[in-house]
Design a protein around this motif. Sequence first.
Motif, PDB file in Angstrom:
ATOM      1  N   MET A 142       0.814  -1.216   0.000  1.00 34.36           N
ATOM      2  CA  MET A 142       0.000   0.000   0.000  1.00 34.36           C
ATOM      3  C   MET A 142       0.847   1.266   0.000  1.00 34.36           C
ATOM      4  O   MET A 142       0.470   2.271  -0.607  1.00 34.36           O
ATOM      5  N   LEU A 143       1.969   1.237   0.703  1.00 33.80           N
ATOM      6  CA  LEU A 143       2.866   2.395   0.786  1.00 33.80           C
ATOM      7  C   LEU A 143       4.264   1.940   0.359  1.00 33.80           C
ATOM      8  O   LEU A 143       5.119   1.638   1.193  1.00 33.80           O
ATOM      9  N   PRO A 144       4.511   1.886  -0.937  1.00 32.91           N
ATOM     10  CA  PRO A 144       5.764   1.291  -1.427  1.00 32.91           C
ATOM     11  C   PRO A 144       6.976   2.191  -1.209  1.00 32.91           C
ATOM     12  O   PRO A 144       6.863   3.421  -1.230  1.00 32.91           O
ATOM     13  N   PRO A 145       8.135   1.588  -1.012  1.00 31.00           N
ATOM     14  CA  PRO A 145       9.382   2.357  -1.024  1.00 31.00           C
ATOM     15  C   PRO A 145       9.730   2.720  -2.463  1.00 31.00           C
ATOM     16  O   PRO A 145       9.111   2.210  -3.403  1.00 31.00           O
ATOM     17  N   PRO A 146      10.708   3.581  -2.673  1.00 29.49           N
ATOM     18  CA  PRO A 146      11.028   3.992  -4.047  1.00 29.49           C
ATOM     19  C   PRO A 146      11.662   2.875  -4.857  1.00 29.49           C
ATOM     20  O   PRO A 146      12.422   2.055  -4.336  1.00 29.49           O
ATOM     21  N   ASN A 147      11.309   2.859  -6.149  1.00 28.51           N
ATOM     22  CA  ASN A 147      11.917   1.951  -7.124  1.00 28.51           C
ATOM     23  C   ASN A 147      11.890   0.497  -6.658  1.00 28.51           C
ATOM     24  O   ASN A 147      12.890  -0.221  -6.721  1.00 28.51           O
ATOM     25  N   TYR A 148      10.713   0.087  -6.200  1.00 26.34           N
ATOM     26  CA  TYR A 148      10.528  -1.274  -5.699  1.00 26.34           C
ATOM     27  C   TYR A 148       9.494  -1.985  -6.565  1.00 26.34           C
ATOM     28  O   TYR A 148       8.426  -1.441  -6.843  1.00 26.34           O
ATOM     29  N   PHE A 176      -3.191  23.642 -15.026  1.00 26.43           N
ATOM     30  CA  PHE A 176      -3.559  23.385 -13.638  1.00 26.43           C
ATOM     31  C   PHE A 176      -2.710  24.267 -12.742  1.00 26.43           C
ATOM     32  O   PHE A 176      -1.478  24.270 -12.836  1.00 26.43           O
ATOM     33  N   ASP A 177      -3.380  25.046 -11.905  1.00 28.67           N
ATOM     34  CA  ASP A 177      -2.665  25.904 -10.960  1.00 28.67           C
ATOM     35  C   ASP A 177      -2.165  25.041  -9.811  1.00 28.67           C
ATOM     36  O   ASP A 177      -2.880  24.782  -8.840  1.00 28.67           O
ATOM     37  N   SER A 178      -0.935  24.591  -9.950  1.00 27.32           N
ATOM     38  CA  SER A 178      -0.364  23.666  -8.975  1.00 27.32           C
ATOM     39  C   SER A 178      -0.235  24.330  -7.614  1.00 27.32           C
ATOM     40  O   SER A 178       0.173  25.489  -7.515  1.00 27.32           O
ATOM     41  N   PRO A 179      -0.592  23.601  -6.543  1.00 29.82           N
ATOM     42  CA  PRO A 179      -0.392  24.161  -5.199  1.00 29.82           C
ATOM     43  C   PRO A 179       1.088  24.411  -4.939  1.00 29.82           C
ATOM     44  O   PRO A 179       1.962  23.803  -5.557  1.00 29.82           O
ATOM     45  N   THR A 180       1.355  25.314  -4.039  1.00 27.74           N
ATOM     46  CA  THR A 180       2.739  25.549  -3.639  1.00 27.74           C
ATOM     47  C   THR A 180       3.109  24.577  -2.524  1.00 27.74           C
ATOM     48  O   THR A 180       2.263  23.878  -1.977  1.00 27.74           O
ATOM     49  N   GLY A 181       4.367  24.543  -2.200  1.00 33.69           N
ATOM     50  CA  GLY A 181       4.816  23.693  -1.102  1.00 33.69           C
ATOM     51  C   GLY A 181       4.929  22.241  -1.508  1.00 33.69           C
ATOM     52  O   GLY A 181       5.301  21.905  -2.635  1.00 33.69           O
ATOM     53  N   ALA A 182       4.570  21.356  -0.589  1.00 33.05           N
ATOM     54  CA  ALA A 182       4.793  19.920  -0.787  1.00 33.05           C
ATOM     55  C   ALA A 182       3.975  19.351  -1.927  1.00 33.05           C
ATOM     56  O   ALA A 182       4.338  18.324  -2.500  1.00 33.05           O
ATOM     57  N   ALA A 183       2.844  19.984  -2.273  1.00 29.46           N
ATOM     58  CA  ALA A 183       1.971  19.448  -3.319  1.00 29.46           C
ATOM     59  C   ALA A 183       2.269  20.033  -4.699  1.00 29.46           C
ATOM     60  O   ALA A 183       1.524  19.786  -5.647  1.00 29.46           O
ATOM     61  N   ALA A 184       3.343  20.802  -4.840  1.00 27.45           N
ATOM     62  CA  ALA A 184       3.682  21.409  -6.129  1.00 27.45           C
ATOM     63  C   ALA A 184       4.023  20.329  -7.156  1.00 27.45           C
ATOM     64  O   ALA A 184       4.665  19.326  -6.834  1.00 27.45           O
ATOM     65  N   LEU A 185       3.590  20.546  -8.397  1.00 30.57           N
ATOM     66  CA  LEU A 185       3.797  19.570  -9.468  1.00 30.57           C
ATOM     67  C   LEU A 185       4.661  20.174 -10.567  1.00 30.57           C
ATOM     68  O   LEU A 185       4.523  21.351 -10.899  1.00 30.57           O
ATOM     69  N   ILE A 186       5.528  19.350 -11.139  1.00 28.83           N
ATOM     70  CA  ILE A 186       6.350  19.762 -12.277  1.00 28.83           C
ATOM     71  C   ILE A 186       6.003  18.853 -13.451  1.00 28.83           C
ATOM     72  O   ILE A 186       6.298  17.656 -13.431  1.00 28.83           O
ATOM     73  N   GLU A 187       5.354  19.423 -14.460  1.00 27.89           N
ATOM     74  CA  GLU A 187       4.927  18.639 -15.618  1.00 27.89           C
ATOM     75  C   GLU A 187       6.025  18.599 -16.675  1.00 27.89           C
ATOM     76  O   GLU A 187       6.736  19.576 -16.884  1.00 27.89           O
ATOM     77  N   ARG A 188       6.126  17.454 -17.353  1.00 28.02           N
ATOM     78  CA  ARG A 188       7.085  17.279 -18.446  1.00 28.02           C
ATOM     79  C   ARG A 188       6.387  16.542 -19.582  1.00 28.02           C
ATOM     80  O   ARG A 188       5.382  15.859 -19.371  1.00 28.02           O
ATOM     81  N   ASP A 189       6.946  16.675 -20.786  1.00 30.72           N
ATOM     82  CA  ASP A 189       6.431  15.889 -21.911  1.00 30.72           C
ATOM     83  C   ASP A 189       6.831  14.428 -21.764  1.00 30.72           C
ATOM     84  O   ASP A 189       6.087  13.525 -22.151  1.00 30.72           O
ATOM     85  N   GLU A 190       8.005  14.209 -21.204  1.00 32.77           N
ATOM     86  CA  GLU A 190       8.497  12.847 -20.985  1.00 32.77           C
ATOM     87  C   GLU A 190       9.009  12.750 -19.554  1.00 32.77           C
ATOM     88  O   GLU A 190       9.739  13.619 -19.087  1.00 32.77           O
ATOM     89  N   ASP A 203      10.944  10.569 -16.476  1.00 28.91           N
ATOM     90  CA  ASP A 203      11.867   9.509 -16.078  1.00 28.91           C
ATOM     91  C   ASP A 203      11.229   8.781 -14.893  1.00 28.91           C
ATOM     92  O   ASP A 203      11.020   9.367 -13.829  1.00 28.91           O
ATOM     93  N   LEU A 204      10.905   7.506 -15.075  1.00 35.30           N
ATOM     94  CA  LEU A 204      10.168   6.783 -14.042  1.00 35.30           C
ATOM     95  C   LEU A 204      10.935   6.724 -12.722  1.00 35.30           C
ATOM     96  O   LEU A 204      10.349   6.900 -11.649  1.00 35.30           O
ATOM     97  N   ALA A 205      12.224   6.463 -12.787  1.00 35.76           N
ATOM     98  CA  ALA A 205      13.003   6.327 -11.555  1.00 35.76           C
ATOM     99  C   ALA A 205      13.106   7.643 -10.797  1.00 35.76           C
ATOM    100  O   ALA A 205      13.189   7.650  -9.563  1.00 35.76           O
ATOM    101  N   ALA A 206      13.069   8.760 -11.512  1.00 37.83           N
ATOM    102  CA  ALA A 206      13.222  10.063 -10.869  1.00 37.83           C
ATOM    103  C   ALA A 206      11.887  10.734 -10.582  1.00 37.83           C
ATOM    104  O   ALA A 206      11.699  11.335  -9.517  1.00 37.83           O
ATOM    105  N   ASP A 207      10.939  10.644 -11.526  1.00 36.12           N
ATOM    106  CA  ASP A 207       9.673  11.365 -11.390  1.00 36.12           C
ATOM    107  C   ASP A 207       8.568  10.535 -10.741  1.00 36.12           C
ATOM    108  O   ASP A 207       7.668  11.092 -10.115  1.00 36.12           O
ATOM    109  N   PHE A 208       8.629   9.215 -10.915  1.00 37.16           N
ATOM    110  CA  PHE A 208       7.601   8.337 -10.349  1.00 37.16           C
ATOM    111  C   PHE A 208       8.230   7.120  -9.664  1.00 37.16           C
ATOM    112  O   PHE A 208       7.872   5.979  -9.958  1.00 37.16           O
TER     113      PHE A 208
END
Length: 405
Positions: A151-157, A313-327, A329-334
């Motif tokens: 339910m709460l996975p560690p990164p890149n697992y 989308f007006d991304s929230p500031t702080g911890a919920a801020a989002l950075i959108e890209r066309d492509e 990187d799964l290991a870095a972005d997700f």
Amino acid sequence: MEQDELPWYRWWVIQQARALPQHVLLSLPEIDWDDEASSAAFFLAWNRIRELILAPGPKNVNSITHTLTSLGMLEAKNGYESTQAVKNLVISILGWQTMLYKPDFSPPSTGSCTLLDETDGHRGEARLSLTQFGPAMNKNLPDFLLGFGMMLPPPNYCAFDDADDQALFNHTRTVSSKDLNAHVLTKVCGMTIHWVDSLSCHLELDRQSGKLFLWRYPSFGVSSLAQHHGGPGKDERQSTLHHCAMEKPGSSLPWGTEQDVSSLLQEILLSYRLIFGQNKRSRAGFRRSQPFARLPSQGHDKLLGQLCGRKRFDSPTGAAALIERDEYDLAADFPHLRSRLARLGGYAAGKKPRSIRQLWRDRRDSTAWLALWSVLVFGSVSVVLALLQTVFQVLQYTAMGKTGG
């Protein structure tokens, strides 16, 4: 009650509580859910359970149950049955306060804990098992929750044992909004999207039925991030969800830390933009969809429409801020959703158009799409012109024959 700033949340919790069988509510006085004073005992227990979860140190379902009964907040005077009722109420409220799962008490449990099947029989990464038995109630919360799935996975697992899934996980480096969006998934790959209440089921894919499960209450994630990271006039680390994580990294348990939970929530928010928001046809498809079908307006999360249905989308500031890209990187972005997105990307890549309509809709490779339709169009025109030329020649020959006769 936390998350009071979410207009839909209190309504949602009350609907879950209304659906509980009576034997789970034995420890509470009779409740009229339409009367705020009558439901006060439930929310008093709700707040106390939250305080116990937020308290420092390990805790488990049995220890929380014992504290509640020792303080006299919930009655357990009739032996095993009433004690089990308190335990079931704790399990229910834990699931609702974290939105990791919804309990299922049909048929009545006999010392076990069963989760509601929100993925239509599919046993994915987050739902390897739906049931745990009595001894699990003595495990600390991360161990207890892990008994159901990741339910709460560690990164890149990668939680999948299947060799093909592991190969996809290792070889899929990037995903793009052009190739992996709701329009491609539904109109080209033939998938159906099912909206669920539990965040742990987000992006679960049932390849057998072609169902993709998505969480429909993203504002809960934004609220949890704000509670954990604090803000003006707010204390930090007040998120129940974050307190179900490992307190420190380095454990042998494959489970996320508090920082991982924050990252997971950010990735979930960003995934709505990837699947819907960054593609025009996907946004239009979302606006035609009904993620809150059969629910009244007070149960709708407006943030979902903003994330999925708007180009900007007006991304929230702080911890919920989002950075959108066309492509991406799964290991870095997700990193925490990596295995699910890799699996979804592999499924989509393996689906080829089977009809003219699907060919028209499949624009993942724009160069190949233009080349194909150029050939088809010019080829069709050439065939039509050749056919017309033949017809005219036949007509001309026929006319000449009649003249000669």
